[in-house]
Design a protein around this motif. Structure first.
Motif, PDB file in Angstrom:
ATOM      1  N   VAL A  85      53.500  46.208  50.310  1.00  0.00           N
ATOM      2  CA  VAL A  85      53.960  44.824  50.425  1.00  0.00           C
ATOM      3  C   VAL A  85      54.143  44.264  49.013  1.00  0.00           C
ATOM      4  N   PRO A  86      55.357  43.852  48.636  1.00  0.00           N
ATOM      5  CA  PRO A  86      55.596  43.418  47.244  1.00  0.00           C
ATOM      6  C   PRO A  86      54.950  42.084  46.944  1.00  0.00           C
ATOM      7  N   THR A  87      54.645  41.895  45.690  1.00  0.00           N
ATOM      8  CA  THR A  87      54.095  40.654  45.153  1.00  0.00           C
ATOM      9  C   THR A  87      54.966  40.214  43.982  1.00  0.00           C
ATOM     10  N   PRO A  88      54.732  39.029  43.428  1.00  0.00           N
ATOM     11  CA  PRO A  88      55.510  38.638  42.239  1.00  0.00           C
ATOM     12  C   PRO A  88      55.426  39.638  41.103  1.00  0.00           C
ATOM     13  N   ALA A  89      54.283  40.305  40.953  1.00  0.00           N
ATOM     14  CA  ALA A  89      54.167  41.326  39.908  1.00  0.00           C
ATOM     15  C   ALA A  89      55.092  42.507  40.183  1.00  0.00           C
ATOM     16  N   THR A  90      55.334  42.790  41.459  1.00  0.00           N
ATOM     17  CA  THR A  90      56.238  43.893  41.805  1.00  0.00           C
ATOM     18  C   THR A  90      57.654  43.605  41.329  1.00  0.00           C
ATOM     19  N   PHE A  91      58.128  42.391  41.586  1.00  0.00           N
ATOM     20  CA  PHE A  91      59.491  42.053  41.164  1.00  0.00           C
ATOM     21  C   PHE A  91      59.588  41.966  39.639  1.00  0.00           C
ATOM     22  N   ALA A  92      58.510  41.548  38.983  1.00  0.00           N
ATOM     23  CA  ALA A  92      58.515  41.568  37.519  1.00  0.00           C
ATOM     24  C   ALA A  92      58.599  42.998  37.009  1.00  0.00           C
ATOM     25  N   HIS A  93      57.907  43.929  37.692  1.00  0.00           N
ATOM     26  CA  HIS A  93      57.981  45.349  37.328  1.00  0.00           C
ATOM     27  C   HIS A  93      59.396  45.884  37.535  1.00  0.00           C
ATOM     28  N   PHE A  94      60.054  45.472  38.620  1.00  0.00           N
ATOM     29  CA  PHE A  94      61.442  45.896  38.856  1.00  0.00           C
ATOM     30  C   PHE A  94      62.356  45.409  37.732  1.00  0.00           C
ATOM     31  N   GLY A  95      62.130  44.165  37.288  1.00  0.00           N
ATOM     32  CA  GLY A  95      62.939  43.649  36.186  1.00  0.00           C
ATOM     33  C   GLY A  95      62.740  44.431  34.899  1.00  0.00           C
ATOM     34  N   GLU A  96      61.502  44.849  34.640  1.00  0.00           N
ATOM     35  CA  GLU A  96      61.243  45.661  33.456  1.00  0.00           C
ATOM     36  C   GLU A  96      61.932  47.020  33.557  1.00  0.00           C
ATOM     37  N   LEU A  97      61.922  47.613  34.746  1.00  0.00           N
ATOM     38  CA  LEU A  97      62.595  48.908  34.921  1.00  0.00           C
ATOM     39  C   LEU A  97      64.099  48.783  34.679  1.00  0.00           C
ATOM     40  N   ILE A  98      64.688  47.705  35.168  1.00  0.00           N
ATOM     41  CA  ILE A  98      66.121  47.515  34.942  1.00  0.00           C
ATOM     42  C   ILE A  98      66.406  47.299  33.462  1.00  0.00           C
ATOM     43  N   GLY A  99      65.546  46.530  32.774  1.00  0.00           N
ATOM     44  CA  GLY A  99      65.734  46.343  31.336  1.00  0.00           C
ATOM     45  C   GLY A  99      65.575  47.626  30.551  1.00  0.00           C
ATOM     46  N   ASP A 100      64.590  48.452  30.948  1.00  0.00           N
ATOM     47  CA  ASP A 100      64.399  49.725  30.255  1.00  0.00           C
ATOM     48  C   ASP A 100      65.547  50.688  30.511  1.00  0.00           C
TER      49      ASP A 100
END
Length: 822
Positions: A85-100
């Motif tokens: 179940v995603p949390t706000p930290a999950t979506f922040a992690h997704f954003g970091e993956l896209i940036g990387d």
């Protein structure tokens, strides 16, 4: 429901098959396993939503939720609930993956290892395509359109793969698309209850339909042609057929083994390093040559009106015998053999390998690497330079001015002369070249006259603030301002030499830099450089570096091309100044810090200099403005439509007036008659505005009601407390009723004030959200657009069906049936 569920799972499987070409850019199959899990979750979510009889938008939301849950489970951030179940930290992690992933796409080449950021981007893309394919194939029953998002997956390896994508993955993806089409057609046929042939005979369940069999044969033939034609037609690919048809290259630019590897863009390959402001180690080279020349990796020898470009290299495998340059040794030419070892860091990723000119033997390189003897570069169709370590023997040739002066001019039919002297006509350049070479009797003296022209004495200076470019206008600007960096100097000299009728080109590589330890040189992005190479008959390509020597750390000069700004011609030896004293290792040849602004920091990629980054805020501002303009389009459309209708409703002009002479010589207006058509148009425009206003404020509209019934219902349900609005809506209903059914329409009534009072009453009754939507995104405009799109789509489908029916009438069997029997 069962048929839809089966079609949904077929759509998911077809999406995975369409992703088969991605196997060409990944080292392992991790991406496929992860994508299969996510696509399975999406298909399951779609099936459950259809089982619950959810509308199409509900199915889309369910699939997006499945995509999010699948990504959360495969790429967790560590803060999820119940592990998926995603949390706000999950979506922040997704954003970091896209940036990387943006940086990793620059750092890695084909084939890509299992990097989380690139895997996440791949799985996210495949999952998004799976959602779109399901909506098109199952929700909208348009499986043919599902081929467009599938094609988007195939375009990814085509865009990033160095060589042409193998044909097998394309066949697999095409089979998945055909499977989806067949499943949809079988489902449609089953609804008719039975199958039949073109002859009208019924077909049993176990018997294959002749029409279906013909369709399958046509599909197989179509896929085979789609794969075979690009391989067989010259110029469409540089793959299988070029390898079979062409033997080894002969050094004149004709294709050799390996075919056409595709156009190599040196600037794109190095864009990740040249745009950096920090110093980045790229290459470490060790050589037993006391004073080596530049380590080179590419050549631009195709001159167009927009500047120098890199053409397609051709050659033979480096594991075979390479050309021996000592065969052309002569008087005044000194050739020595040396050995070098090169280590490429992970920061340099391109399909080219840095080598010294004229290598004769290589070690630790596979057969994927080819050598072009004409360009003198090592390239690959399927490999990249990142992390490579290799060794090679090479021949260093030095020339005396007398030997170059004695070199014969090339004959007019020489292939190098014809190909390397093509120059777009620029009047200012041609005039300058004619002045410089006037009275020169041989090619070397002409080249030296052009080379000596780029000197401080003639006003030339080194500057990083000039705009990069090698087109005719850019060269003219450089010759006018006389300020530029290595790219402009190299391209300008090559252009001028070509204009003098002598072959020339631009070479790319590294200077020796200033970071050296004995016979080892560490080359960074600040050592990237460009220079000119000139071809002399019987000798070959000879380097000339016109860039000011003092501005380039590690610059090398030679007896045939000395430093034009020095008081005497003294060859430069790295690490030792002209007096013989060792220099500071952190300084350049003149004791200058290579990190200072005057140092050559690489080749230009943009208009602001080699390492100046373009600010991002104008793009964000432009995007926000574009979004605001796009959002304002419905409101502007609604306002324009209201003004056009108001122009009619304000002054109905129900009468036609004529000016006749008066009794005292003046004129007076006399009523001639009633303009019934104008009055009807005014009433219709006012009624249409009322209907759109009802739609905007979410008042039910029943198209089956008469105008009077609609007006009375509106009074009863929405305007019971506003007398002015009640009177106005009854007036509009009566005007529309008379315009539709009566011989004489209603004339002389003020329809616009009635519309204004009704709109004010409906706005006062509506909530805030409805009023905001009516002002910014009017539902009436969106409804008109949706209706127009649906009508156009229906017309296209109808037209396509008519064309198809007409084509089916031309059945060859009818022609055969009409022939008389013999």
């Amino acid at each position: 429901m069962t048929a839809h569920r089966n079609l949904g799972f077929v759509a998911a499987a077809a999406t995975l098959l369409a992703a088969a070409p991605l196997s060409a850019i990944f080292q392992r199959w991790t991406w496929l396993v992860q994508a299969a899990i996510v696509v399975a979750v999406i298909a399951g979510a779609a099936a459950l939503s259809r089982l619950a009889r959810a509308p199409l938008w509900g199915q889309v939301l369910a699939m997006l939720a499945g995509l999010t849950l699948g990504l959360t489970w495969i790429f967790p951030a560590g803060a999820e609930l119940l592990a998926f179940v995603p949390t706000p930290a999950t979506f922040a992690h997704f954003g970091e993956l896209i940036g990387d992933s943006v940086q990793d796409m620059r750092s890695y080449g084909v084939e890509v290892p299992d990097v989380d950021s690139l895997l996440f981007l791949t799985v996210l893309g495949i999952g998004g395509v799976a959602v779109v394919v399901d909506v098109l194939a199952v929700g909208l029953r348009r499986p043919a359109l599902a081929g467009l998002p599938m094609l988007a997956i195939y375009s990814v390896p085509v865009a990033v793969y160095v060589d042409s994508v193998p044909a097998t993955p394309f066949v697999v993806g095409a089979c998945g698309f055909l499977w989806l089409l067949v499943t949809d057609n079988v489902d449609r046929v089953r609804r008719f209850g039975r199958r039949f042939t073109g002859e009208g005979r019924d077909v049993d369940v176990w018997e294959a339909s002749p029409l279906a069999a013909a369709g399958r044969r046509l599909a197989v033939v179509g896929v085979a042609l789609a794969v075979a034609v690009p391989l067989a037609v010259p110029g469409m690919t540089g793959g299988l057929m070029d390898t079979v048809a062409n033997g080894t290259g002969d050094g004149t630019g004709r294709p050799g083994q390996g075919g056409s590897p595709g156009r190599i863009d040196l600037f794109a390959a190095l864009s990740g390093q040249l745009n950096q402001s920090d110093v980045t180690d790229l290459v470490k080279v060790t050589t037993n040559e006391p004073a080596p020349f530049y380590l080179r990796f590419g050549v631009a020898d195709e001159l167009r009106p927009d500047g120098f470009r890199v053409r397609v290299p051709t050659g033979r495998s480096v594991t075979r015998n390479l050309p021996d340059p000592t065969e052309r040794a002569g008087r005044g030419i000194d050739q020595q053999r040396y050995r070098a070892t090169v280590e490429v860091t992970k920061n340099l990723n391109m399909p080219l390998l840095p080598v010294y000119a004229e290598p004769v033997k290589t070690e630790n390189l596979s057969g994927n690497w080819l050598y072009d003897p004409n360009l003198q570069i090592v390239f690959s169709n399927r490999d990249n330079s990142r992390g490579k370590r290799y060794a090679f023997d090479y021949v260093r040739s030095t020339y005396s001015p007398s030997a170059l002066r004695a070199a014969p001019s090339l004959p007019a039919d020489d292939a190098v002369l014809r190909g390397q002297t093509i120059t777009p006509s620029v009047q200012a350049v041609d005039k300058l070249v004619a002045q410089l070479v006037k009275g020169r009797q041989n090619d070397y003296d002409k080249v030296r006259a052009i080379y000596d022209y780029f000197s401080v004495e003639n006003g030339f200076t080194y500057s990083l603030s000039t705009k990069g470019g090698t087109s005719g206008d850019d060269i003219t600007d450089f010759l006018t301002t006389k300020a530029g960096f290595c790219q402009q100097y190299a391209a300008a000299m090559a252009w001028l030499v070509r204009a003098a009728g002598i072959p020339a080109r631009v070479a790319f590589g590294f200077t020796n830099g200033s970071n050296s330890d004995g016979d080892t040189y560490v080359l960074t992005n600040r050592n990237l450089h460009a220079w000119t190479e000139v071809y002399f008959g019987g000798i070959g390509w000879v380097p000339f570096d016109a860039t000011p020597m003092a501005a380039v750390p590690g610059s090398v000069r030679s007896p045939w091309a000395p430093d034009t700004n020095a008081p005497e011609e003294t060859p430069s030896v790295p690490g030792v100044d002209p007096t013989g004293d060792p220099l500071d290792p952190s300084a350049g040849p003149t004791g200058q810090d290579p990190h200072e602004k005057n140092g050559d920091q690489g080749l230009s990629i943009g208009a602001g200099g080699p390492n100046r980054q373009t600010p991002v805020w104008p793009w964000w501002l432009g995007g926000v403005l574009a979004l605001l303009v796009l959002l304002a389009v419905p409101a502007v459309r609604r306002s324009a439509l209201r003004r056009r209708r108001r122009a009619r409703a304000v002054a109905p002009a129900a009468t036609v007036l004529a000016a006749v002479p008066g009794p005292r010589g003046g004129t007076r207006d006399v009523t001639v008659g009633v303009d019934a058509e104008r009055a009807r148009a005014d009433a219709h425009a006012a009624w249409d505005e009322l209907i759109d206003t009802m739609v905007d404020y979410q008042v039910r509209v029943d198209r089956t009601e008469t105008p009077r019934a609609t007006a009375e219902r509106l009074v009863r349900e929405s305007l019971a407390e506003d007398t002015g609005a009640m009177t106005g809506v009854r007036l509009l209903g009566r005007a529309e009723e008379r315009a539709r059914y009566a011989r004489d329409p209603l004339t002389g009534e003020a329809l616009h004030p009635a519309l204004r009072s009704i709109r004010a009453a409906l706005a006062a009754r509506a909530d805030r959200r409805t009023r905001i939507m009516a002002a910014l995104l009017p539902p009436s405009v969106l409804l008109r657009w949706r209706t127009a799109v649906a009508d156009r789509s229906t017309r296209l489908v109808t037209t396509g069906g008519q064309v198809r029916n007409r084509l089916l009438r031309w059945n060859p069997r009818r022609l055969l049936a009409g022939r008389p029997a013999r």
